[in-house]
Design an enzyme around this catalytic site. Structure first.
Site, PDB file in Angstrom:
ATOM      1  N   ASN A   1     -12.134 -11.794  96.434  1.00 43.98           N
ATOM      2  CA  ASN A   1     -12.197 -11.290  97.811  1.00 43.98           C
ATOM      3  C   ASN A   1     -13.153 -12.164  98.613  1.00 43.98           C
ATOM      4  O   ASN A   1     -13.722 -13.117  98.082  1.00 43.98           O
ATOM      5  CB  ASN A   1     -12.631  -9.823  97.817  1.00 43.98           C
ATOM      6  CG  ASN A   1     -13.956  -9.643  97.116  1.00 43.98           C
ATOM      7  OD1 ASN A   1     -14.967 -10.189  97.534  1.00 43.98           O
ATOM      8  ND2 ASN A   1     -13.961  -8.895  96.018  1.00 43.98           N
TER       9      ASN A   1
ATOM     10  N   LYS B   1      -1.664 -23.020  82.602  1.00 41.43           N
ATOM     11  CA  LYS B   1      -1.243 -22.851  83.993  1.00 41.43           C
ATOM     12  C   LYS B   1       0.207 -22.343  84.022  1.00 41.43           C
ATOM     13  O   LYS B   1       1.073 -22.902  83.345  1.00 41.43           O
ATOM     14  CB  LYS B   1      -1.356 -24.194  84.727  1.00 41.43           C
ATOM     15  CG  LYS B   1      -0.965 -24.114  86.169  1.00 41.43           C
ATOM     16  CD  LYS B   1      -1.327 -25.392  86.916  1.00 41.43           C
ATOM     17  CE  LYS B   1      -0.797 -25.349  88.326  1.00 41.43           C
ATOM     18  NZ  LYS B   1       0.460 -26.041  88.506  1.00 41.43           N
TER      19      LYS B   1
ATOM     20  N   LYS C   1     -17.807   9.702  97.965  1.00 35.65           N
ATOM     21  CA  LYS C   1     -18.193   8.663  96.991  1.00 35.65           C
ATOM     22  C   LYS C   1     -19.531   9.014  96.325  1.00 35.65           C
ATOM     23  O   LYS C   1     -19.703   8.870  95.119  1.00 35.65           O
ATOM     24  CB  LYS C   1     -18.325   7.329  97.747  1.00 35.65           C
ATOM     25  CG  LYS C   1     -17.880   6.141  96.956  1.00 35.65           C
ATOM     26  CD  LYS C   1     -17.520   4.982  97.854  1.00 35.65           C
ATOM     27  CE  LYS C   1     -16.081   5.079  98.308  1.00 35.65           C
ATOM     28  NZ  LYS C   1     -15.682   3.999  99.209  1.00 35.65           N
TER      29      LYS C   1
END
Ligand code: CTP
Length: 400
Positions: free
Chosen positions: A209, A287, A336
């Protein structure tokens, strides 16, 4: 701050010019002292021009340059609020460790009562020699700080440890070591997670991210500055702050393992990492080639590090998490807080791209008592200080 920068005779002496300029730009006064060998690598004119102060010690044009030879070392020793030797050769380390003083720099080092910091740079064999390591241990026992050299290609053609640390890290260490010590969180042990995690698909592709890790790194600095002993578990490429024990990790699993290994020794956790929530079901050692078939990626959940550490905590341990919310901040963050069993959640408003990579940020603390006044908007270093001050006050008020 008034800084004496000692420059001794190593190839890395050219980097002292960059360091001197950086320190001046940060608002400090810098006076350089060159040893005779140092003056063979860099000139007094360079250092004088960059600092706007006289350069003391050896001068190839004038010999040992002394305005008032008899007391110059004492005056400079008194003027200094911190003395840093960058780069420090094996020779100057050996001299200072044994109280030898036969030139301006070594006499200043003996006469000063200011904190002293060393940034050594030398060939790997020299660095690893027991004599050098014993000298460093002795200097540390005097209360001196050392910015350890890094690894890399050295001017002598070898690869290994002995390369002068990054100039920015040395500048941070000098400012930190020279500043009056803060004691608000003295002796407290804090574990911090920071940065993104990376979940590899194959050797060249990864799921991650946009977190830069800056907020967690600044929190590590702010807790350190308040006197805490900080363990930082860091994903991504962000710079490891000086004076903080840093463990670098890639995946969420590695971050979890590093945290679990350190959790028992800590009394608090600040989970600032942007942990990737998913990882690929398959991780290929080779890969992956493109084929004609339509391709789908099957994702699995990564471990929730914050939740696992909170579940495993002792009654004397506290836990702070982060939440990135774009709507219903209080409701989502309270959910949370309760679900993961946290002492506080710092809510980051990520609406309209705020948060990740932004220069200034606002964090709203949520505890069992509800929402507290927002901290910020502030640049992340000052925001981290605000978080530490807010939390230190609450810790003080907590019954032991
Ligand atoms: N966290 C963690 N491990 C994970 C995911 C998150 O330790 N696998 C921590 C983060 O460091 C942060 C907090 O948990 O402190 C964020 O919780 P999370 O539930 O992921 O909140 P959001 O990122 O806001 O995601 P969402 O609202 O989608 O649940």
């Amino acid at each position: 701050m008034q800084i004496i920068l000692g420059v001794t005779g190593g190839v890395a002496a050219y980097k002292s010019a960059e360091l001197a300029r950086l320190l001046v730009n940060l608002g400090h006064r810098v006076r350089c002292i060159l040893t005779e060998a140092g003056a063979r690598f860099i000139t007094p004119l360079t250092l004088t021009s960059l600092t706007g102060e006289p350069c003391y010690g050896a001068n190839p044009d004038q010999g040992e340059w002394r305005a008032k030879p008899s007391i110059e070392h004492v005056e400079l020793a008194r003027w200094a609020e911190v003395v840093a030797v960058v780069p420090a050769t094996a020779d100057i380390l050996g001299k200072a460790a044994n109280g030898l003083a036969n030139d301006l720099l070594s006499t200043v080092l003996l006469a000063t009562r200011a904190p002293v910091l060393w940034a050594p740079a030398m060939n790997t064999g020299m660095w690893e020699h027991p004599a050098v390591q014993a000298n460093l241990a002795r200097l540390r026992s005097f209360g001196h700080a050392v910015v350890d050299p890094g690894e890399g290609f050295l001017a002598c053609g070898e690869e290994g440890s002995g390369k002068l640390a990054e100039v920015a890290v040395i500048a941070e260490a000098i400012q930190m070591h020279g500043a009056p010590k803060q004691q608000t969180l003295s002796g407290r042990r804090v574990l911090i997670t920071a940065g993104p995690t990376q979940e590899d698909l194959d050797p060249v592709r990864t799921l991650t991210n946009r977190s830069t890790g800056t907020m967690g790194i600044e929190l590590a600095r702010a807790f350190r500055n308040a006197g805490a002993r900080v363990q930082l578990v860091l994903g991504g490429d962000g710079p490891a702050p000086w004076g903080v024990e840093t463990t670098r990790v890639r995946s969420a699993q590695q971050m979890l393992e590093a945290c679990l290994a350190r959790w028992a020794d800590a009394e608090g956790l600040v989970a600032a990492a942007a942990v990737a929530d998913q990882k690929p079901e398959r991780q290929s050692p080779e890969k992956v080639k493109k084929g004609d078939e339509p391709e789908t990626l099957v994702l699995l959940r990564t471990p929730d590090i914050l939740a696992q550490l909170a579940a495993a905590r002792r009654s004397d341990q506290w836990v702070i998490g982060f939440a990135a919310e774009s709507q219903n901040h209080l409701k989502n963050a309270t959910a949370k807080l309760n679900k993961k069993g946290l002492d506080a959640v710092l809510v980051n408003d990520v609406q309209n791209g705020r948060g990740f990579g932004a220069q200034a940020n606002t964090l709203t603390p949520i505890t069992a008592q509800g929402a507290h006044p927002p901290l910020g908007p502030l640049p992340k270093d000052r925001l981290a200080l605000a978080v530490v001050n807010w939390w230190a006050q609450r810790l003080e008020a907590r019954p032991d």
